[in-house]
Design an enzyme around this catalytic site. Structure first.
Site, PDB file in Angstrom:
ATOM      1  N   CYS A 132      24.134  34.309  40.848  1.00 50.07           N
ATOM      2  CA  CYS A 132      23.464  34.232  42.140  1.00 50.07           C
ATOM      3  C   CYS A 132      23.860  35.420  43.013  1.00 50.07           C
ATOM      4  O   CYS A 132      24.892  36.051  42.802  1.00 50.07           O
ATOM      5  CB  CYS A 132      23.773  32.945  42.866  1.00 50.07           C
ATOM      6  SG  CYS A 132      23.425  31.447  41.948  1.00 50.07           S
ATOM      7  N   ARG A 180      21.920  39.302  39.076  1.00 48.15           N
ATOM      8  CA  ARG A 180      22.903  38.215  39.105  1.00 48.15           C
ATOM      9  C   ARG A 180      22.253  36.834  39.103  1.00 48.15           C
ATOM     10  O   ARG A 180      22.956  35.822  39.019  1.00 48.15           O
ATOM     11  CB  ARG A 180      23.805  38.354  40.334  1.00 48.15           C
ATOM     12  CG  ARG A 180      24.741  39.543  40.231  1.00 48.15           C
ATOM     13  CD  ARG A 180      25.647  39.646  41.427  1.00 48.15           C
ATOM     14  NE  ARG A 180      26.621  40.716  41.228  1.00 48.15           N
ATOM     15  CZ  ARG A 180      27.841  40.555  40.730  1.00 48.15           C
ATOM     16  NH1 ARG A 180      28.234  39.363  40.367  1.00 48.15           N
ATOM     17  NH2 ARG A 180      28.642  41.577  40.578  1.00 48.15           N
ATOM     18  N   TRP A 209      20.631  31.629  40.293  1.00 47.77           N
ATOM     19  CA  TRP A 209      20.766  31.249  38.890  1.00 47.77           C
ATOM     20  C   TRP A 209      21.069  29.762  38.895  1.00 47.77           C
ATOM     21  O   TRP A 209      22.113  29.323  39.377  1.00 47.77           O
ATOM     22  CB  TRP A 209      21.887  32.036  38.218  1.00 47.77           C
ATOM     23  CG  TRP A 209      22.019  31.788  36.749  1.00 47.77           C
ATOM     24  CD1 TRP A 209      21.332  32.402  35.746  1.00 47.77           C
ATOM     25  CD2 TRP A 209      22.911  30.867  36.102  1.00 47.77           C
ATOM     26  NE1 TRP A 209      21.739  31.925  34.528  1.00 47.77           N
ATOM     27  CE2 TRP A 209      22.701  30.974  34.710  1.00 47.77           C
ATOM     28  CE3 TRP A 209      23.865  29.949  36.572  1.00 47.77           C
ATOM     29  CZ2 TRP A 209      23.409  30.220  33.782  1.00 47.77           C
ATOM     30  CZ3 TRP A 209      24.560  29.184  35.644  1.00 47.77           C
ATOM     31  CH2 TRP A 209      24.329  29.327  34.266  1.00 47.77           C
ATOM     32  N   ASN A 232      26.930  30.434  46.463  1.00 47.57           N
ATOM     33  CA  ASN A 232      27.219  30.693  45.055  1.00 47.57           C
ATOM     34  C   ASN A 232      28.380  29.798  44.649  1.00 47.57           C
ATOM     35  O   ASN A 232      29.346  29.661  45.406  1.00 47.57           O
ATOM     36  CB  ASN A 232      27.628  32.146  44.828  1.00 47.57           C
ATOM     37  CG  ASN A 232      26.499  33.123  45.078  1.00 47.57           C
ATOM     38  OD1 ASN A 232      25.350  32.724  45.229  1.00 47.57           O
ATOM     39  ND2 ASN A 232      26.833  34.397  45.131  1.00 47.57           N
ATOM     40  N   GLY A 233      28.323  29.233  43.460  1.00 48.35           N
ATOM     41  CA  GLY A 233      29.412  28.377  42.994  1.00 48.35           C
ATOM     42  C   GLY A 233      28.933  26.967  42.728  1.00 48.35           C
ATOM     43  O   GLY A 233      27.731  26.689  42.683  1.00 48.35           O
ATOM     44  N   GLU A 240      29.572  40.848  18.191  1.00 52.35           N
ATOM     45  CA  GLU A 240      28.940  41.465  19.356  1.00 52.35           C
ATOM     46  C   GLU A 240      27.500  41.871  19.058  1.00 52.35           C
ATOM     47  O   GLU A 240      26.609  41.694  19.896  1.00 52.35           O
ATOM     48  CB  GLU A 240      29.766  42.674  19.813  1.00 52.35           C
ATOM     49  CG  GLU A 240      29.169  43.465  20.951  1.00 52.35           C
ATOM     50  CD  GLU A 240      29.017  42.695  22.244  1.00 52.35           C
ATOM     51  OE1 GLU A 240      28.341  43.224  23.153  1.00 52.35           O
ATOM     52  OE2 GLU A 240      29.550  41.575  22.366  1.00 52.35           O
ATOM     53  N   LYS A 270      24.250  40.460  21.121  1.00 53.05           N
ATOM     54  CA  LYS A 270      23.277  41.317  21.789  1.00 53.05           C
ATOM     55  C   LYS A 270      21.853  40.951  21.386  1.00 53.05           C
ATOM     56  O   LYS A 270      20.957  40.880  22.212  1.00 53.05           O
ATOM     57  CB  LYS A 270      23.539  42.792  21.469  1.00 53.05           C
ATOM     58  CG  LYS A 270      24.684  43.400  22.230  1.00 53.05           C
ATOM     59  CD  LYS A 270      24.367  43.491  23.723  1.00 53.05           C
ATOM     60  CE  LYS A 270      25.623  43.512  24.551  1.00 53.05           C
ATOM     61  NZ  LYS A 270      26.318  42.232  24.676  1.00 53.05           N
ATOM     62  N   GLU A 290      20.818  37.363  22.812  1.00 49.74           N
ATOM     63  CA  GLU A 290      20.720  37.171  24.252  1.00 49.74           C
ATOM     64  C   GLU A 290      19.550  37.927  24.875  1.00 49.74           C
ATOM     65  O   GLU A 290      19.060  37.518  25.926  1.00 49.74           O
ATOM     66  CB  GLU A 290      22.029  37.531  24.952  1.00 49.74           C
ATOM     67  CG  GLU A 290      22.430  38.977  24.952  1.00 49.74           C
ATOM     68  CD  GLU A 290      23.802  39.193  25.610  1.00 49.74           C
ATOM     69  OE1 GLU A 290      24.270  38.297  26.330  1.00 49.74           O
ATOM     70  OE2 GLU A 290      24.390  40.260  25.399  1.00 49.74           O
ATOM     71  N   HIS A 334      30.986  31.268   2.033  1.00 45.97           N
ATOM     72  CA  HIS A 334      31.467  29.925   2.370  1.00 45.97           C
ATOM     73  C   HIS A 334      30.497  29.206   3.307  1.00 45.97           C
ATOM     74  O   HIS A 334      30.909  28.524   4.232  1.00 45.97           O
ATOM     75  CB  HIS A 334      32.852  30.016   3.006  1.00 45.97           C
ATOM     76  CG  HIS A 334      33.898  30.551   2.093  1.00 45.97           C
ATOM     77  ND1 HIS A 334      34.411  29.828   1.036  1.00 45.97           N
ATOM     78  CD2 HIS A 334      34.506  31.767   2.046  1.00 45.97           C
ATOM     79  CE1 HIS A 334      35.301  30.559   0.393  1.00 45.97           C
ATOM     80  NE2 HIS A 334      35.378  31.744   0.982  1.00 45.97           N
ATOM     81  N   LYS A 366      24.467  38.054  35.251  1.00 47.01           N
ATOM     82  CA  LYS A 366      25.420  39.112  34.962  1.00 47.01           C
ATOM     83  C   LYS A 366      26.866  38.683  35.161  1.00 47.01           C
ATOM     84  O   LYS A 366      27.722  38.941  34.341  1.00 47.01           O
ATOM     85  CB  LYS A 366      25.106  40.328  35.845  1.00 47.01           C
ATOM     86  CG  LYS A 366      26.002  41.533  35.575  1.00 47.01           C
ATOM     87  CD  LYS A 366      25.801  42.059  34.165  1.00 47.01           C
ATOM     88  CE  LYS A 366      26.650  43.270  33.869  1.00 47.01           C
ATOM     89  NZ  LYS A 366      26.576  43.647  32.456  1.00 47.01           N
TER      90      LYS A 366
END
Length: 608
Positions: A2, A27, A74, A100-101, A481, A485, A488, A504, A603
């Site tokens: 946010c 954000r 968000w 925010n939070g 990673e 990428k 997402e 396995h 973000k």
């Protein structure tokens, strides 16, 4: 998560608020809204979707007022609808709040306030704050906000305005970043400096439990006990151009291409070639204190956690110290064994990641020495650690982290070099590492020169549904990673595995429709990879490999090859990760995805 921006001064607030929101949209971009004091009353406009939807609304119904707050969301509590968008108001539409939070006791507070006659219109936890301020208001918005905050449990960064006191913004933080932007006859409130950088470089960061009363004529600060505070004004040392796209189609591509320079900035002034070591003055640790460490714990989330895994391999091999890597979200709820001989390293691009910040506080509470690896100067983690290493990678706007990841590995390599020279590394070995680090930015430029080749490769794999990434040793974290990428930003399912673990379980998924990407530079485990490739080929899988230039062992076995320059084993992840960033980017663009603002992501994750 946010974005918050507020303005009080002589100018029209809405254009400034919208400008700030656009710089914060990375954000959070589920919904957006503004509240402005107009002729002694509050006027609020909100819209679901991206900020452009709010712009359309404001174009039809322009607002004129010089005090206002705005928010880009968000979603946590409640769907991303207009009704749940911020700002939220009280029953009489006299108080507006952006937040925010997460308010953890919002359900109990909502029940209590309803019993007292308050009417709620949203599903959000934030709305209780507006009603609490209304409940406690007796003539001072500052006192009412202070009283409301004492009832809250959880995390918040808030900005509040009232129609009864035009010309005043009250801001407060606990666990979610907030700052005051100090201007000339005008002042700002924001959750990130990028929102105010076009108007001022002077900011005051709020710390835990602090509250600010902001007017055009100045600002006052107080702590959780209502004691007045005087704090130093910080100067932002990067300019507006660094957060513009600069001709690139997306921020993500810009930041991928900035990596030679961002890594140079991380290394600049820190390599001591003659001594074969690194200069890290910000650690705030003497050589005697470093020598006393007998164990290291690294804690992080997401991409930073993958960098931490590379750091684990480096530190154990070079410095010969036991290292554990912990998800910050798990570390904070365990009963971790740390003491005054344990060094806890926390890694966060933003320096505000809620779980990582909580893990830091847990470690400090148990007596551990702490250092942070962060990119944001002035962030909460940067202020709370005992010492640290700033990345100096520049602002990262794209939600999917790219240049911060390679700079984090670079910073970990510097720390490994310093610690290794104190414990187990000869001066000649140290000089070898210094030389290899110096060459990396130029080698990154060589990798980026293959963009067109990787773009063409991406065309072949736009329609796949699943991808498997495999690596060994230092490049197992790169496999994780690379998979992160891709999923997402393109929404293709991808998994990263140690190459030998494929048999396995994951081998059951391999067929002619599933590409397998091997990260296989010429390193200490290179000889083990061909067998794993043959196992994939035997099941009809298509193979892409990232290999060292001149490789003649793996190249004949695979369908497609991406080459990187040769470097030391411990530094290969910096080079091997970049082709995977580009591949994910080009696949996502071809699929029509918004690579800078992927769905459901934000973000800076400042909520648990």
């Amino acid at each position: 998560m946010c974005g918050i921006v507020g303005y009080v001064g002589p100018k029209q607030a809405v254009p400034l608020l919208m400008e700030g929101l656009k710089r914060l949209e990375y954000r959070g971009y589920d919904s957006a809204g503004v509240a402005v004091v107009v002729d002694g009353r509050l006027v609020v406009h909100k819209a679901a979707g991206k900020i452009a939807m709010l712009e359309v609304q404001l174009g039809r119904l322009p607002l004129k007022g010089t005090t206002g707050i705005a928010h880009t969301r968000w979603a946590t509590h409640g769907a991303p609808t207009t009704r749940n968008a911020h700002p939220h108001t009280d029953c009489g539409d006299m108080v507006a709040v952006v937040h925010n939070g997460i308010i953890e006791n919002s359900t109990a507070l909502r029940t209590m306030l309803r019993e007292r006659g308050h009417r709620f219109v949203s599903e959000t936890d934030t709305e209780v704050i507006a009603h609490l301020v209304e409940q406690f208001y007796t003539g001072s918005i500052e006192d009412a906000v202070g009283a409301a905050l004492r009832e809250l449990e959880g995390a918040y960064g808030i900005a509040v305005i009232s129609a009864r006191e035009p010309g005043t913004i009250v801001a407060a933080r606990k666990g979610s970043p907030l700052l005051v932007g100090v201007g000339d006859g005008e002042n700002f409130v924001a959750s990130d400096a990028s929102a105010v950088l076009a108007h001022t470089r002077s900011v005051v960061y709020l710390d835990e439990g602090e509250l600010a009363v902001v007017r055009s004529t100045g600002y006052q600060l107080r702590d959780r006990h209502a004691t007045p505070l005087t704090k130093e004004i910080s100067q932002i040392d990067w300019d507006l151009a660094t957060i513009e796209r600069g001709g690139y189609a997306h921020f993500m591509l810009k930041e991928i291409c900035e990596q030679p320079e961002s890594l140079r900035n991380t290394l600049r002034g820190r390599l001591l070639e003659e001594e074969g070591t690194a200069r890290l003055g910000g650690l705030n640790l003497t050589e005697e204190q470093l020598a006393r460490i007998d164990r290291i714990v690294i804690t992080a989330c997401g991409t930073s956690w993958h960098a931490a895994m590379v750091g684990e391999y480096m530190l154990e091999e070079v410095a010969r110290l036991p290292v554990e890597v912990e998800y910050a979200s798990e570390f904070r709820y365990r009963n971790p064994i740390v003491d005054d001989r344990t060094l806890v390293i926390v890694i966060s691009q933003s320096g505000e990641t809620a779980d990582t910040l909580a893990a830091l506080r847990e470690a400090k509470g148990r007596g551990a020495r702490t250092i942070g690896i962060v990119n944001q100067v002035g962030s909460t983690i940067a202020r709370e650690v005992d010492g640290g290493i700033f990345l100096h990678a520049g602002p990262e706007i794209g939600v999917a982290s790219t240049k911060a990841f390679t700079s984090q590995i670079g910073a970990l390599a510097l720390f490994t070099l310093k610690l290794g020279r104190l414990r187990a590394l000869s001066i000649l070995q140290g000089r070898e590492i210094v030389g290899a680090l110096r060459r990396l930015p130029e080698q990154l430029e060589a990798v980026l020169a293959k963009k067109a080749e990787i773009e063409a490769l991406a065309e072949r794999y736009v329609r796949v549904s699943n991808v498997l990434y495999l690596g060994r040793g230092y490049n197992f974290p790169v496999a994780l990673e690379g998979a992160l990428k891709l999923k997402e930003i393109s929404y293709i399912h991808a998994e990263g595995y140690p190459a030998a673990e494929m048999k396995h379980g994951p081998i059951a998924l391999i067929d002619e429709l599933m590409p397998v990407i091997f990260i296989a530079p010429k390193d200490g485990v290179h000889a083990k990879i061909p067998t794993n490739i043959e196992e994939v080929r035997a099941r009809g899988g298509r193979v892409i490999a990232v290999v060292t230039e001149g490789d003649t062992t793996i190249t004949p076995l695979v369908d497609h090859v991406i080459t990187i320059p040769e470097t030391m084993d411990m530094l290969t992840p910096i080079l091997t990760s970049v082709p995977l960033q580009l591949l994910a980017y080009y696949v996502a663009v071809r699929r029509g995805c918004n690579v800078d603002q992927p769905r459901n992501l934000a973000k800076s994750v400042t909520v648990e």
